[in-house]
Design a protein around this motif. Structure first.
Motif, PDB file in Angstrom:
ATOM      1  N   LEU A 185       2.010  -1.014   1.093  1.00  0.00           N
ATOM      2  CA  LEU A 185       1.017  -0.668   0.082  1.00  0.00           C
ATOM      3  C   LEU A 185       1.659  -0.695  -1.293  1.00  0.00           C
ATOM      4  N   CYS A 186       0.885  -1.185  -2.264  1.00  0.00           N
ATOM      5  CA  CYS A 186       1.318  -1.120  -3.658  1.00  0.00           C
ATOM      6  C   CYS A 186       0.147  -0.572  -4.452  1.00  0.00           C
ATOM      7  N   TYR A 187       0.273   0.666  -4.930  1.00  0.00           N
ATOM      8  CA  TYR A 187      -0.847   1.348  -5.597  1.00  0.00           C
ATOM      9  C   TYR A 187      -0.590   1.364  -7.098  1.00  0.00           C
ATOM     10  N   ALA A 311      -8.560   0.685 -14.022  1.00  0.00           N
ATOM     11  CA  ALA A 311      -8.927   0.514 -12.612  1.00  0.00           C
ATOM     12  C   ALA A 311      -7.790   1.016 -11.744  1.00  0.00           C
ATOM     13  N   LYS A 312      -8.138   1.817 -10.750  1.00  0.00           N
ATOM     14  CA  LYS A 312      -7.167   2.178  -9.715  1.00  0.00           C
ATOM     15  C   LYS A 312      -7.290   1.136  -8.617  1.00  0.00           C
ATOM     16  N   VAL A 313      -6.179   0.476  -8.321  1.00  0.00           N
ATOM     17  CA  VAL A 313      -6.213  -0.615  -7.336  1.00  0.00           C
ATOM     18  C   VAL A 313      -5.058  -0.453  -6.354  1.00  0.00           C
ATOM     19  N   SER A 314      -5.182  -1.114  -5.224  1.00  0.00           N
ATOM     20  CA  SER A 314      -4.001  -1.197  -4.364  1.00  0.00           C
ATOM     21  C   SER A 314      -4.025  -2.488  -3.578  1.00  0.00           C
ATOM     22  N   GLN A 321       6.489  -9.517   2.964  1.00  0.00           N
ATOM     23  CA  GLN A 321       6.253  -9.184   1.561  1.00  0.00           C
ATOM     24  C   GLN A 321       7.093  -7.952   1.234  1.00  0.00           C
ATOM     25  N   LYS A 322       7.508  -7.874  -0.035  1.00  0.00           N
ATOM     26  CA  LYS A 322       8.351  -6.749  -0.466  1.00  0.00           C
ATOM     27  C   LYS A 322       7.639  -6.012  -1.586  1.00  0.00           C
ATOM     28  N   LEU A 323       7.599  -4.705  -1.480  1.00  0.00           N
ATOM     29  CA  LEU A 323       6.930  -3.897  -2.503  1.00  0.00           C
ATOM     30  C   LEU A 323       7.443  -4.218  -3.909  1.00  0.00           C
ATOM     31  N   ALA A 324       8.762  -4.238  -4.070  1.00  0.00           N
ATOM     32  CA  ALA A 324       9.336  -4.434  -5.408  1.00  0.00           C
ATOM     33  C   ALA A 324       8.905  -5.780  -5.993  1.00  0.00           C
ATOM     34  N   GLU A 325       8.884  -6.799  -5.143  1.00  0.00           N
ATOM     35  CA  GLU A 325       8.512  -8.148  -5.579  1.00  0.00           C
ATOM     36  C   GLU A 325       7.016  -8.187  -5.948  1.00  0.00           C
ATOM     37  N   VAL A 326       6.186  -7.540  -5.133  1.00  0.00           N
ATOM     38  CA  VAL A 326       4.748  -7.532  -5.385  1.00  0.00           C
ATOM     39  C   VAL A 326       4.442  -6.788  -6.689  1.00  0.00           C
ATOM     40  N   GLU A 327       5.188  -5.728  -6.983  1.00  0.00           N
ATOM     41  CA  GLU A 327       4.999  -5.022  -8.255  1.00  0.00           C
ATOM     42  C   GLU A 327       5.244  -5.978  -9.421  1.00  0.00           C
ATOM     43  N   ARG A 328       6.323  -6.732  -9.315  1.00  0.00           N
ATOM     44  CA  ARG A 328       6.607  -7.704 -10.386  1.00  0.00           C
ATOM     45  C   ARG A 328       5.493  -8.748 -10.481  1.00  0.00           C
ATOM     46  N   ARG A 347       0.508   0.564 -14.367  1.00  0.00           N
ATOM     47  CA  ARG A 347       1.349   1.708 -14.022  1.00  0.00           C
ATOM     48  C   ARG A 347       1.336   1.835 -12.497  1.00  0.00           C
ATOM     49  N   PHE A 348       2.537   1.863 -11.904  1.00  0.00           N
ATOM     50  CA  PHE A 348       2.601   1.944 -10.445  1.00  0.00           C
ATOM     51  C   PHE A 348       2.692   3.399 -10.000  1.00  0.00           C
ATOM     52  N   LEU A 349       1.833   3.791  -9.065  1.00  0.00           N
ATOM     53  CA  LEU A 349       1.793   5.194  -8.647  1.00  0.00           C
ATOM     54  C   LEU A 349       2.655   5.455  -7.419  1.00  0.00           C
ATOM     55  N   HIS A 350       2.473   4.654  -6.410  1.00  0.00           N
ATOM     56  CA  HIS A 350       3.328   4.794  -5.234  1.00  0.00           C
ATOM     57  C   HIS A 350       3.192   3.561  -4.373  1.00  0.00           C
ATOM     58  N   GLY A 351       3.981   3.497  -3.320  1.00  0.00           N
ATOM     59  CA  GLY A 351       3.892   2.312  -2.481  1.00  0.00           C
ATOM     60  C   GLY A 351       4.736   2.436  -1.239  1.00  0.00           C
ATOM     61  N   ALA A 352       4.667   1.379  -0.444  1.00  0.00           N
ATOM     62  CA  ALA A 352       5.400   1.369   0.816  1.00  0.00           C
ATOM     63  C   ALA A 352       5.649  -0.073   1.218  1.00  0.00           C
ATOM     64  N   ASP A 353       6.821  -0.324   1.770  1.00  0.00           N
ATOM     65  CA  ASP A 353       7.063  -1.648   2.348  1.00  0.00           C
ATOM     66  C   ASP A 353       6.343  -1.763   3.686  1.00  0.00           C
ATOM     67  N   PRO A 354       5.998  -2.987   4.082  1.00  0.00           N
ATOM     68  CA  PRO A 354       5.427  -3.157   5.423  1.00  0.00           C
ATOM     69  C   PRO A 354       6.499  -2.924   6.493  1.00  0.00           C
ATOM     70  N   ALA A 355       6.054  -2.695   7.709  1.00  0.00           N
ATOM     71  CA  ALA A 355       7.013  -2.456   8.797  1.00  0.00           C
ATOM     72  C   ALA A 355       6.722  -3.394   9.954  1.00  0.00           C
ATOM     73  N   GLN A 356       7.782  -3.800  10.614  1.00  0.00           N
ATOM     74  CA  GLN A 356       7.646  -4.651  11.802  1.00  0.00           C
ATOM     75  C   GLN A 356       8.542  -4.059  12.889  1.00  0.00           C
ATOM     76  N   ILE A 357       7.992  -3.852  14.053  1.00  0.00           N
ATOM     77  CA  ILE A 357       8.704  -3.123  15.108  1.00  0.00           C
ATOM     78  C   ILE A 357       8.739  -3.958  16.380  1.00  0.00           C
ATOM     79  N   LYS A 358       9.945  -4.143  16.905  1.00  0.00           N
ATOM     80  CA  LYS A 358      10.055  -4.788  18.223  1.00  0.00           C
ATOM     81  C   LYS A 358       9.778  -3.746  19.287  1.00  0.00           C
TER      82      LYS A 358
END
Ligand code: BES
Ligand code: MN
Ligand code: MN
Length: 452
Positions: A185-187, A311-314, A321-328, A347-358
């Motif tokens: 998530l990128c908020y 606008a509040k968006v996410s 995908q990487k949070l830091a890259e998406v912010e840029r 203005r970035f409020l908060h975020g999270a990287d995606p996760a992949q689990i074996k």
């Protein structure tokens, strides 16, 4: 099981309006943390601590030592999302009510009801031969900053043989699931300013720029009517699921028409039409507008040209995908799409990287077995559209992270009249009780070596 007592205790927990995003509820978040801590102490935990924050602490604890037994880390969150719009609730959101075999309250399914299951399953005797570790946080719904900071300082807090996260649902009634991905998530808030102050729309209308109009156009450029997100580079890292995975999804009890009619309850589904609905929900990134502020929204009428609009968006992010890259990328896109005569900022409020689990560690089999014994069906692998910010950090600590849940898809998370079916609750306690027992029998050979 003494269901009456358990319901009374769950009701107490659900009564606490621990809304993490609203400072007015800081004391309530603290109270919910106290509730969790008291439960942990009742389970005989030692080192029950509040970590990282006075108002939204991570509640940490260690179960009684069982020498030689595997370590199971249990994660959950005691905070909840705001309950509004209040007038759409049949009963007030923090006055839990049972009706029709369901308990209605904010947090009933996300995540207090599930934390309750995880804890009560331990109290169910006999005591499982497992070394329990607990991290129950109070800021999951606001990006988990407190927990992230804690793990940066003290990464050993997540050391375990297996980590268990129950903050999701079955894929359908009767179909428990184990999740292989979570979206990130990128908020952000996008603000457009067009003039120094608001202006009379008669004196200036026709010649002065309008912040809401500019913002609407900007948002329209970011995502088109076809559902495509036009942020340069955004889809670059996105990979399609394998043919085998897509084929497996076709066998799940998911029907696009039912999803539209019973769950979304709209006139049509939208998005990238060439992908199945599950692929849009689970394997593609999104851009959503949550709300638009500014200008005149009060009662009655006021003729004004707004000078600013926000606008509040996410964006939901998918694996790679990487949070830091998406912010840029978003910041660059806003700059590029906004016309010269407006000042646009992000203005970035908060975020999270995606996760992949074996899901190949033997512990996943054990969870499947526990579900099979209790509910008649083992877990099916699925993906999740939602986010849990700390999961990538848990996964990188080495232990397998089991993402599962006891809710149902129609629990109305974050929405009015959130509920949890009591059958799911009672089954859930049994499932985890059995799972703990099975984890206790895990041979040391299958535990991840670096975590022993
Ligand atoms: N329990 C959800 C995550 C979830 C929901 C996963 C449905 C899978 C299916 C969690 O509490 C949540 O809502 N997370 C937020 C995180 C955000 C605020 C950083 C989310 O996904 O919006
Ligand atoms: Mn949750
Ligand atoms: Mn949530």
């Amino acid at each position: 099981m003494d269901q009456e007592r358990l319901l009374r205790e769950l009701t107490e927990f659900l009564r606490i309006p621990s809304v993490s995003t609203l400072p007015a509820h800081n004391q309530d978040c603290r109270a919910a943390a106290e509730w969790v801590a008291a439960e942990l102490r009742r389970l005989g935990c030692r080192d029950v601590e509040f970590l990282g924050s006075d108002t939204h602490p991570v509640v940490s604890g260690k179960g009684p030592d069982v020498p030689g037994a595997p370590t199971l880390l249990i994660y959950g969150h005691y905070d909840v999302q705001p309950p509004d719009p209040l007038n759409e609730w049949t009963r007030p959101p923090f006055e839990p009510a049972v009706s029709d075999g369901k308990i209605y309250a904010r947090g009933s399914a996300d995540d207090k009801g599930q934390v309750f299951c995880l804890l009560k399953a331990i109290a169910a005797s006999p005591r499982p031969p497992v070394n329990f570790r607990f991290l129950i946080e109070g800021e999951e719904e606001y990006g988990s900053k407190v927990l992230f900071d804690l793990l940066k300082r003290e990464p050993q807090r997540v050391r375990a043989d297996v980590a268990l996260v129950a903050d999701m649902s079955y894929v359908a009634p009767g179909w428990p699931a184990v999740y292989t991905t979570l979206r990130g998530l990128c908020y952000a808030e996008i603000t457009v300013r067009t003039s120094k102050t608001d202006l009379h729309s008669g004196e200036y209308g026709g010649a002065a720029p309008n912040a809401h109009e500019e913002l609407a156009r900007l948002l329209g450029r970011i995502k088109g009517a076809d559902g495509k997100i036009n942020i340069p580079g955004f889809y670059g890292p996105v990979k399609r699921p394998s043919k085998a995975e897509l084929a497996a999804w076709k066998k799940l009890p998911f029907n696009e028409k039912d999803f539209l009619q019973k769950r979304v309850q709209a006139k049509a589904l939208v998005g990238l039409k060439k992908y199945s609905v599950l692929e849009r929900l689970w394997a593609l990134p999104t851009f959503e507008i949550h709300g638009i502020l500014g200008g005149f929204t009060g009662e009655g009428a006021k003729t004004v040209i707004p000078a600013a609009a926000t606008a509040k968006v996410s964006m939901r992010l998918v694996p790679n995908q990487k949070l830091a890259e998406v912010e840029r990328q978003l910041a660059a896109a806003v700059k590029r799409f906004a016309p010269k005569h407006v000042t646009a900022s992000v203005r970035f409020l908060h975020g999270a990287d995606p996760a992949q689990i074996k899901v190949d560690h033997p512990a996943f089999q054990l969870l499947g077995r526990a579900f099979k014994e209790v509910t008649g069906r083992a877990t099916v692998p699925a993906r999740a559209g939602g986010s849990i910010p700390v999961v990538p950090a848990l996964a990188s600590a080495g232990a397998p992270v089991i993402l599962t849940g006891i809710g149902l898809p129609d629990d109305r998370l974050h929405a009015p009249n959130e509920k949890l079916d009591l059958k799911q609750l009672w089954d859930g306690i049994e499932v985890f009780r059995r799972f703990y027992e099975l984890v206790g029998s895990l041979e040391s050979g299958v535990r991840s070596r670096e975590n022993l």
